[in-house]
Design an enzyme around this catalytic site. Structure first.
Site, mmCIF file in Angstrom:
data_model
loop_
_atom_site.group_PDB
_atom_site.id
_atom_site.type_symbol
_atom_site.label_atom_id
_atom_site.label_comp_id
_atom_site.label_asym_id
_atom_site.label_seq_id
_atom_site.Cartn_x
_atom_site.Cartn_y
_atom_site.Cartn_z
ATOM 1 N N ARG A 1 79.702 47.445 23.304
ATOM 2 C CA ARG A 1 79.804 46.735 22.018
ATOM 3 C C ARG A 1 79.809 45.243 22.258
ATOM 4 O O ARG A 1 80.599 44.747 23.071
ATOM 5 C CB ARG A 1 81.115 47.104 21.313
ATOM 6 C CG ARG A 1 81.136 48.430 20.707
ATOM 7 C CD ARG A 1 82.266 48.578 19.716
ATOM 8 N NE ARG A 1 83.553 48.022 20.104
ATOM 9 C CZ ARG A 1 84.637 48.106 19.372
ATOM 10 N NH1 ARG A 1 84.587 48.714 18.196
ATOM 11 N NH2 ARG A 1 85.770 47.596 19.769
ATOM 12 N N THR B 1 79.897 40.789 17.332
ATOM 13 C CA THR B 1 79.268 41.498 16.207
ATOM 14 C C THR B 1 79.742 42.944 16.092
ATOM 15 O O THR B 1 79.556 43.582 15.061
ATOM 16 C CB THR B 1 77.741 41.526 16.380
ATOM 17 O OG1 THR B 1 77.436 42.313 17.540
ATOM 18 C CG2 THR B 1 77.171 40.135 16.556
ATOM 19 N N ASP C 1 91.405 49.909 25.279
ATOM 20 C CA ASP C 1 89.998 49.980 25.677
ATOM 21 C C ASP C 1 89.831 51.098 26.710
ATOM 22 O O ASP C 1 90.314 50.987 27.845
ATOM 23 C CB ASP C 1 89.563 48.633 26.273
ATOM 24 C CG ASP C 1 88.067 48.588 26.505
ATOM 25 O OD1 ASP C 1 87.561 49.465 27.237
ATOM 26 O OD2 ASP C 1 87.396 47.698 25.947
ATOM 27 N N ASP D 1 88.041 50.157 30.088
ATOM 28 C CA ASP D 1 88.882 49.289 30.928
ATOM 29 C C ASP D 1 90.068 50.054 31.510
ATOM 30 O O ASP D 1 90.433 49.876 32.678
ATOM 31 C CB ASP D 1 89.396 48.095 30.114
ATOM 32 C CG ASP D 1 88.323 47.025 29.934
ATOM 33 O OD1 ASP D 1 87.322 47.053 30.676
ATOM 34 O OD2 ASP D 1 88.498 46.174 29.038
HETATM 35 C C1 PRP Z 1 83.763 51.733 23.745
HETATM 36 C C2 PRP Z 1 83.822 53.246 23.647
HETATM 37 C C3 PRP Z 1 82.715 53.564 22.701
HETATM 38 C C4 PRP Z 1 82.693 52.369 21.786
HETATM 39 C C5 PRP Z 1 83.269 52.786 20.475
HETATM 40 O O1 PRP Z 1 82.764 51.317 24.601
HETATM 41 O O2 PRP Z 1 83.677 53.882 24.864
HETATM 42 O O3 PRP Z 1 81.468 53.726 23.345
HETATM 43 O O4 PRP Z 1 83.496 51.361 22.395
HETATM 44 O O5 PRP Z 1 83.189 51.759 19.553
HETATM 45 P P1 PRP Z 1 82.284 51.836 18.243
HETATM 46 O O6 PRP Z 1 82.539 53.164 17.624
HETATM 47 O O7 PRP Z 1 82.802 50.695 17.437
HETATM 48 O O8 PRP Z 1 80.857 51.661 18.655
HETATM 49 P P2 PRP Z 1 82.654 49.779 25.057
HETATM 50 O O9 PRP Z 1 81.802 49.023 24.098
HETATM 51 O O10 PRP Z 1 84.026 49.240 25.280
HETATM 52 O O11 PRP Z 1 81.827 49.870 26.402
HETATM 53 P P3 PRP Z 1 82.331 50.295 27.846
HETATM 54 O O12 PRP Z 1 82.789 51.729 27.738
HETATM 55 O O13 PRP Z 1 81.134 50.151 28.689
HETATM 56 O O14 PRP Z 1 83.458 49.370 28.223
HETATM 57 N N1 URA Z 2 86.488 51.137 22.130
HETATM 58 C C1 URA Z 2 87.629 51.406 22.815
HETATM 59 O O1 URA Z 2 87.581 51.653 24.038
HETATM 60 N N2 URA Z 2 88.777 51.396 22.136
HETATM 61 C C2 URA Z 2 88.855 51.145 20.833
HETATM 62 O O2 URA Z 2 89.955 51.172 20.272
HETATM 63 C C3 URA Z 2 87.659 50.863 20.136
HETATM 64 C C4 URA Z 2 86.492 50.855 20.813
#
Ligand code: PRP
Ligand code: URA
Length: 209
Positions: free
Chosen positions: A103, A107, A200, A203
């Site tokens: 994400r 945005t 997260d 993370d």
């Molecule tokens: C997180 C999670 C989802 C997304 C959910 O990924 O694993 O894929 O956010 O959010 P949304 O429903 O608002 O799209 P992140 O963007 O943190 O990526 P990462 O797992 O690579 O850190």
């Molecule tokens: N992605 C995450 O990992 N946690 C949240 O709460 C939302 C998006």
């Protein structure tokens, strides 16, 4: 429109409590996430088609049931990696696809960077995994990608924590894709994080915060 299936088995809920706890160290987080994947796979498989096969017991031959077609597991990177590893415990012959996206923090739109999917997608049950369904942007982007292969009628979404906003967004565009989740949480904060959530997921799984 398909209903949401709440996976409220105590084994799952116990591990979800570990995942939510801010004091859970990274190694325990990984274990709980993987175990949630295995337990979710059990719930998701309840209506998998089976076929009758003849087996020889030590005493005689009998009819037994076997899962008809191997499933395809699809992990949205990064957070679904541990969850899908857990699912594969119950589906050792599963083929595993990966969709890479993150994400944009400003945005909140998903930035798509990678797609590697098994061939012949439309002849197998498909489980699309992401532990967090927040705004729904990532799941919708993943379904947009899968739609190109005309396989959406075989897809189930597997998530651990879903926000109502995200569920609504997925349902608006893809009303017939079933959603399995261990929890539906209250709301999103101004940064798009789920409240109460678990933070997260990527993370916390990889210790990158
Ligand atoms: C997180 C999670 C989802 C997304 C959910 O990924 O694993 O894929 O956010 O959010 P949304 O429903 O608002 O799209 P992140 O963007 O943190 O990526 P990462 O797992 O690579 O850190
Ligand atoms: N992605 C995450 O990992 N946690 C949240 O709460 C939302 C998006």
């Amino acid at each position: 429109m398909h209903k949401i299936t709440l996976c409220d088995h105590p084994f799952i809920q116990h591990r979800l409590a570990i995942l939510r706890d801010r004091h859970t160290p990274v190694n325990q987080f990984r274990i709980a996430l993987k175990e949630c994947g295995t337990l979710m796979a059990y719930e998701l498989a309840k209506d998998h088609p089976t076929e009758s096969v003849t087996v020889e017991t030590p005493l005689e031959s009998t009819q037994a049931q076997r899962i008809e077609k191997p499933v395809v597991l699809i992990a949205i990177l990064r957070a679904a990696l541990g969850m899908v590893e857990g699912m594969a415990e119950f589906y050792p012959d599963a083929r595993i696809g990966h969709l890479g996206m993150y994400r944009d923090p400003k945005t909140l739109q998903p930035v798509f960077y990678y797609s590697k999917l098994p061939v012949d997608l439309n002849h197998h049950p498909i489980i699309l995994a992401d532990p967090m369904l927040a705004t729904g942007g990532s799941i919708v982007a993943a379904l947009d990608e899968l739609q190109k292969f005309q396989c959406l009628d075989a897809v189930k979404i597997a998530t651990l924590i879903a926000a109502s906003e995200g569920i609504a967004r997925v349902r608006e565009k893809y009303p017939d894709v079933p959603i399995y989740t261990a929890a539906v949480d209250r709301q999103l904060n101004e940064k798009g994080y789920i409240l109460p959530g678990l933070g997260d997921a990527g993370d916390r799984q990889y210790g990158t915060a």
